[in-house]
Scaffold this motif. Structure first.
Motif, short mmCIF file in Angstrom:
data_model
loop_
_atom_site.label_atom_id
_atom_site.label_comp_id
_atom_site.label_asym_id
_atom_site.label_seq_id
_atom_site.Cartn_x
_atom_site.Cartn_y
_atom_site.Cartn_z
N LEU A 449 5.60 -15.16 25.90
CA LEU A 449 5.47 -15.23 24.43
C LEU A 449 4.25 -14.43 23.97
O LEU A 449 4.29 -13.76 22.94
N ASP A 450 3.20 -14.52 24.75
CA ASP A 450 1.97 -13.80 24.40
C ASP A 450 2.18 -12.28 24.44
O ASP A 450 1.58 -11.55 23.64
N LEU A 451 3.04 -11.82 25.35
CA LEU A 451 3.26 -10.37 25.48
C LEU A 451 4.01 -9.80 24.28
O LEU A 451 3.80 -8.64 23.92
N VAL A 452 4.91 -10.59 23.67
CA VAL A 452 5.73 -10.04 22.58
C VAL A 452 5.29 -10.51 21.20
O VAL A 452 5.89 -10.11 20.20
N LYS A 453 4.25 -11.34 21.12
CA LYS A 453 3.91 -11.90 19.81
C LYS A 453 3.48 -10.82 18.81
O LYS A 453 3.68 -10.99 17.61
N ASN A 454 2.90 -9.72 19.30
CA ASN A 454 2.47 -8.65 18.38
C ASN A 454 3.44 -7.47 18.37
O ASN A 454 3.09 -6.38 17.92
N ARG A 455 4.66 -7.69 18.90
CA ARG A 455 5.65 -6.60 18.92
C ARG A 455 6.87 -6.94 18.07
O ARG A 455 7.94 -6.37 18.24
N VAL A 456 6.72 -7.92 17.17
CA VAL A 456 7.85 -8.32 16.33
C VAL A 456 8.31 -7.15 15.47
O VAL A 456 9.50 -6.98 15.19
N GLY A 457 7.38 -6.31 15.06
CA GLY A 457 7.70 -5.17 14.18
C GLY A 457 8.64 -4.16 14.82
O GLY A 457 9.38 -3.47 14.10
N VAL A 458 8.62 -4.03 16.15
CA VAL A 458 9.45 -3.01 16.80
C VAL A 458 10.81 -3.58 17.22
O VAL A 458 11.66 -2.86 17.72
N MET A 459 11.00 -4.89 17.02
CA MET A 459 12.29 -5.48 17.38
C MET A 459 13.34 -5.12 16.34
O MET A 459 13.03 -4.99 15.15
#
Length: 1107
Positions: A449-459
């Motif tokens: 969860l920590d790895l993707v928490k700041n990549r929501v914009g690229v999803m």
């Protein structure tokens, strides 16, 4: 000397113990007296060569004494010391025991050898490999080798200390202060001045070469050899945790970190190629994971001290070994690789997604390509595997974390695969397929969860919806791990608190944040009530949202009302205080406005079963005036003054008191007492410092003081205390009281009941009228139903306070009846209704009139509504006499009073006949004209009382027939009658109807009847009747207890039906046991008959005995 001399002659003394004890005696003599130089040398040389095991202890004692004395007892003491030590190492060094003996001496007396260190270091460095890397090397020899390396480092630190200023000495030697003093030699005697004189003479005549030796640094090739030796030995001796090898390895690591500091040996030439061979052993069948972990730790450390160019050249040959460790199943190794890669990638970041190469640095190309491969394969394999435990992902995710640490975009190239993996992990976490240790799985879930928490914009839109709506919401709703909840709360907190444009783009929208916050609000407190830290973390976030001006008025604040109320009732005072501050600032600081807010604006339903009167008390008390000093509420609480007591004495005592009062007091008396006391305290403190001043002179004075002076001192202190009490403000007391209310419901109840009537009194007539109009709908609101099982409920307290108000607030009788039944205000509601009936009684004065004359009231009479409510409450409370007395006053039919009188005296048959006569009379009246609605309550009374009389007369067949009559079906009565008759088929049908519309207060009875039907007419699908009955008994008991708690605290007639219920529930349990014993399978067992006899005996003994 004569006595010990034979020990020096080998022919004369053969026994080693005797021989070297003689050497020990000579060593003591040499230390104390100036002895002929050849003898000193002979003793020292003999001891140097004495490496025999049997004499080891005494030889060591002798050398401990003699070695420090050598430089002072010889003309060229240091030279001789060096010469013979070096000579034996060179000539006898091939014998390991001799070499160990000499080197141990050097280690123990490294301070003595410090001036001549440069002559010994080459031999010491050469010995390192001989002691450590031969096939026969023991752990003790390796430990000695590390000691030698440590001595070399200590010598270098000592040299730096000698050359630098004191401030640098402190800085450089701080870590080694203990190590440097650990191996100090035995103190030499300071009594022999000739020795000191010789020493100074030798030192003054020493050559310039030896002076330069003192300040000369150790040659670089030896420094390199020591550091590289420590590197190798650290990675060779580490065994199981706690073993001597592991301790030695830790020590080597510590020495390395010390030696490679910038102020000691910063430019050492390190040989790291052999690390690759060690790291590749990870693929062996039985690798030494501890050595590999140590190697990874050292490489991570070296990254912090080496230059970038050196790192690139050094790590190029190590790529294969590091890559081999990436797929290792051992978690310690993976954590070591993660630490190493994180540090390496902080200096040499990975390339962006669009790049064609893994790294722009050629030296790291292979390693970084391997990282990508390992991560991609690990994710793909886990995703495709039908059954896979999350621990398979440990290495993959740790490596991925290292790659993303300094380049958040790294995961973008894998985002699709990673989200599929995350989905599978979430499913595994919520419904584990393998009995694996959950901490590892939870840790990996949090990491993912920590790895993707700041990549929501690229999803993509679908991926984002799946991440927020399925993965996160699913975890919030179902996870049992508080750590996962904390991680999600922290993630949402980071999203809420991000303000920078880039971070906002990479985080969810306000709506998505609101969805997650609402889910957290619904599940954090409900599912993790004991997790103080988690609850505090979530409430701090809610508080931040309400304080942040940019978020006020958004979707977040409107949907988190329940969470805000949770903060107001939080049991952690610091968090509660923060919410109260926000609450206070949102409401005007006027009493009337706050009362209106409590009754009109705030919906308290979200508080659930919490006693929210505590929050109301705090809200009202906080508007108190700040500058008002605290006062006693009544003069009766004050103690009388001292002088007023004198007036009660006789005339002689009064005259004596007046004489004392007229005497003038010297103000200095009091001061002298205080000063004497101060001097006495000072003397007592200093008494241990000097023997001359140890006897204090003030205590005798204290004994001779005038008692009046002592009294004056006490009075003066008391006066000061009372003066300070004047500074206490009312608001301080009220704030403390409101905080105490949070810890005690009883105190909160009492505070509201006492303070609300006082507050009501100070409101204006218009305010009272406005507030009174809001109070009744507020108390009747359905939002308070959730509190009906609380004791006391908030509405209970509210109405108690309202009942003491002057002028009183008018409450409709039907509302009072409802509140009395629902919120355990039975007696308060009765008192209020009685008061209303009494006040309206003149309008209902019934004159003496003929029995046959009937006068009907208007349908809408408020007095009738009051009396109806009062009658119903009396009936529910089983207050038969009060109820009968009230009907004596209001009954329209004479037969009603006659029947009630019969019933009160226990003549149920006559009472039943009277009720039937009244019904016949009413029926004949109906035939002649319409009936007034005002007599309907009396008709209902007849029916209820007739049914009661029939029950008392055991006319159950009659009641069953009456209850089942066409047009007047009463399934509750049918059920009870069928149970008594018994008619199980009819009872089962009636039960099916009752279950659909059963009031909650009768739920215990429904479950009781279910139990009896299950015994007497069991269904085929209920194979295990005993288990079913036990469950029904438990449910019935709990429901009956719940109803008991809703009754008045004083046990009276109203409690009798529930006491009977307890008896019936117990009998149901016993009936099930008897029924089980009578089954064909159990009937032949002797124990079954014995159990039944015991039950019947118990049952008979439990019946009431009249005696």
């Amino acid at each position: 000397m004569t006595f010990a001399w034979p020990c020096l002659l080998s022919k004369k003394c053969v026994d080693p113990a005797t021989k070297y004890h003689g050497h020990l005696l000579l060593s003591h003599i040499i230390t104390k007296f100036a002895i002929h130089k050849p003898i000193v040398l002979q003793v020292f040389h003999s001891l140097l060569k004495a490496h025999a095991v049997e004499a080891r202890t005494v030889v060591r004692q002798a050398l401990e004494i003699l070695t420090p004395a050598m430089p002072g007892r010889m003309e060229d003491g240091n030279g001789m010391l060096t010469h013979w030590t070096k000579k034996i190492i060179v000539e006898e060094g091939h014998t390991v025991a001799q070499l160990v003996h000499i080197l141990q001496l050097v280690v123990r007396h490294f301070k003595v050898y410090y001036p001549v260190r440069h002559h010994l270091i080459p031999h010491m460095v050469n010995s390192l490999h001989k002691l450590s890397f031969t096939s026969s090397a023991s752990i003790e020899h390796r430990k000695l080798a590390v000691d030698l390396a440590e001595v070399v480092i200590k010598w270098e630190i000592q040299r730096i200390k000698d050359n630098q200023d004191p401030s640098f000495v402190e800085l450089a030697g701080q870590e080694l202060s203990q190590a440097l003093t650990q191996n100090l030699p035995v103190k030499r005697s300071t009594s022999d001045s000739p020795q000191e004189a010789k020493r100074s003479r030798h030192s003054s005549g020493a050559s310039t070469r030896s002076q330069s030796d003192l300040t000369k640094p150790i040659e670089k090739n030896y420094c390199d050899a020591v550091v590289n030796f420590l590197l190798r030995i650290a990675c060779q001796v580490n065994e199981t945790p706690g073993s001597p090898g592991e301790i030695l390895s830790r020590r080597c690591v510590g020495l390395l970190k010390m030696a490679l500091r910038p102020d000691i040996w910063p430019s050492t030439e390190l040989k790291l190629v052999w690390f690759d061979k060690l790291l590749t052993t990870v693929k062996n069948p039985l690798p030494n994971f501890n050595n590999i972990c140590t190697a990874l730790e050292l490489l991570s450390f070296l990254l912090t001290i080496l230059k970038k160019e050196t790192i690139l050249t050094s790590f190029k040959p190590l790529q294969r070994g590091i890559a081999a460790c990436m797929t290792c199943p051992n978690t310690k190794v993976i954590r070591g690789v993660h630490s190493l890669l994180s540090r390496l990638m902080s200096f040499f970041p990975t390339e962006p997604v669009t790049s064609n190469v893994a790294s722009k640095y050629e030296e790291l190309e292979c390693l970084y390509a391997c990282v990508s491969k390992v991560v991609y394969e690990g994710l793909t394999n886990y995703e495709k595997a039908s059954t896979g435990s999350p621990s398979q992902l440990f290495s993959t995710l740790m490596i991925l974390k290292a790659a993303c640490m300094h380049n958040h975009c790294y995961i973008d190239r894998l985002i699709t695969t990673f989200m599929k993996v995350l989905h599978k992990m979430a499913r595994e976490h919520l419904v584990p397929t393998s009995p694996e240790s959950s901490p590892v799985a939870s840790e990996l879930m949090i990491l993912s969860l920590d790895l993707v928490k700041n990549r929501v914009g690229v999803m993509s839109l679908e991926m984002r919806k799946s991440f927020i709506g399925q993965i996160l919401v699913g975890l919030i709703e179902k996870t049992t791990d508080a750590k996962v909840m904390k991680a999600i709360t922290k993630m949402v907190e980071d999203w809420v608190k991000t303000k920078t444009p880039i971070a906002i783009n990479q985080s969810p929208s306000i709506r998505e944040k609101a969805i997650l916050l609402v889910k957290l609000m619904q599940h954090v407190e409900k599912r993790f009530p004991d997790e103080q830290e988690l609850n505090a973390q979530f409430l701090e976030l809610v508080n931040y949202i309400y304080r942040d001006e940019s978020l006020s008025g958004t979707e977040l604040t409107s949907k988190l009302e329940s969470a805000f109320l949770s903060g107001l009732r939080c049991n952690q005072p610091t968090i509660r205080h923060k919410f109260v501050e926000v609450f206070e600032n949102s409401i005007p600081r006027r009493m009337f406005d706050r009362l209106l807010y409590i009754t009109c604006t705030q919906n308290w339903e979200a508080m659930g079963t919490h006693f929210w009167i505590k929050q109301c008390v705090e809200l009202l008390l906080s508007v108190a005036m700040n500058g008002h000093s605290i006062q006693s509420s009544s003069s009766l609480n004050l103690l009388p003054s001292a002088s007023s007591i004198v007036n009660l004495a006789d005339s002689q005592d009064r005259a004596a008191f007046q004489t004392i009062m007229k005497m003038k007091e010297e103000p200095m008396d009091v001061e002298s007492v205080d000063s004497n006391k101060e001097e006495e305290e000072i003397d007592m403190e200093l008494s241990g410092v000097s023997s001359d001043e140890s006897i204090p002179k003030e205590p005798p004075k204290k004994e001779n003081l005038d008692p009046r002076q002592n009294i004056n001192t006490l009075l003066q202190r008391q006066a000061k205390f009372l003066e300070s009490c004047r500074e206490v403000k009312t608001v301080s007391y009220l704030n403390a009281l409101s905080q105490l209310c949070h810890t005690s419901t009883d105190l909160g109840h009492a505070s509201w009941v006492d303070s609300f009537p006082q507050i009501w009194k100070i409101l204006s007539d218009k305010q009272q009228q406005m507030l009174g109009g809001e109070l009744i709908p507020f108390m009747c609101s359905g939002s308070h139903v959730i509190q009906k099982d609380c004791h006391p409920s908030s509405i209970h307290t509210f109405l108690e306070g309202l009942s003491h108000c002057v002028p009183p607030v008018h409450i409709r009788p039907c509302v009072l009846k409802y509140l009395g039944r629902t919120h355990n205000l039975w007696h308060r509601a009765c008192l209020q209704l009685e008061q209303i009936a009494f006040e309206n009684s003149p309008s209902l004065q019934v004159k003496n009139r003929p029995v046959s004359e009937y006068e009907f009231e208007p349908v809408t009479s408020p007095q009738q509504e009051t009396l109806d409510g009062l009658c119903e409450l009396y009936s529910l409370l089983k207050e038969e006499d009060m109820c009968a007395g009230l009907w004596q006053k209001r009954a329209k039919f004479a037969e009603t009073n006659i029947a009630l009188s019969y019933e009160q005296h226990g003549f149920f048959e006559q009472a039943q006949a009277s009720y039937e006569q009244a019904m016949s009379k009413a029926r004949s009246d109906h035939n002649s004209g319409p009936a007034s609605p005002s007599v309907l309550p009396e008709y209902r009374l007849w029916e209820e009382r007739w049914i009661r009389c029939s029950k008392e007369l055991n006319q159950w067949d009659l009641l069953k027939e009456y209850a089942g009559a066409k047009g007047n079906t009463n399934p509750h009565l049918v059920l009870e009658s069928a149970w008594r008759v018994p008619n199980w088929a009819l009872m089962k049908d009636a039960l099916a109807q009752v279950e659909l519309s059963c009031p909650k207060e009768m739920a215990w009875k429904v479950n009781l009847y279910r139990g009896y039907i299950a015994i007497c007419q069991p269904d085929d699908h209920h194979l295990n009747t005993v288990t079913m009955i036990e469950r029904l008994v438990e449910v019935s008991s709990n429901l009956a207890i719940k109803e008991w708690r809703r009754l008045p605290s004083i046990v009276s007639h109203i409690h009798v039906p529930l006491l009977q219920a307890a008896q019936q529930i117990m009998e149901l349990q016993e009936a099930a046991q008897i029924n089980q014993g009578l089954q064909p399978a159990n009937i032949t067992r002797s124990s079954s008959l014995h159990d039944m006899k015991a039950i019947v005996k118990t049952w008979r003994n439990r019946l009431p005995m009249i005696s």
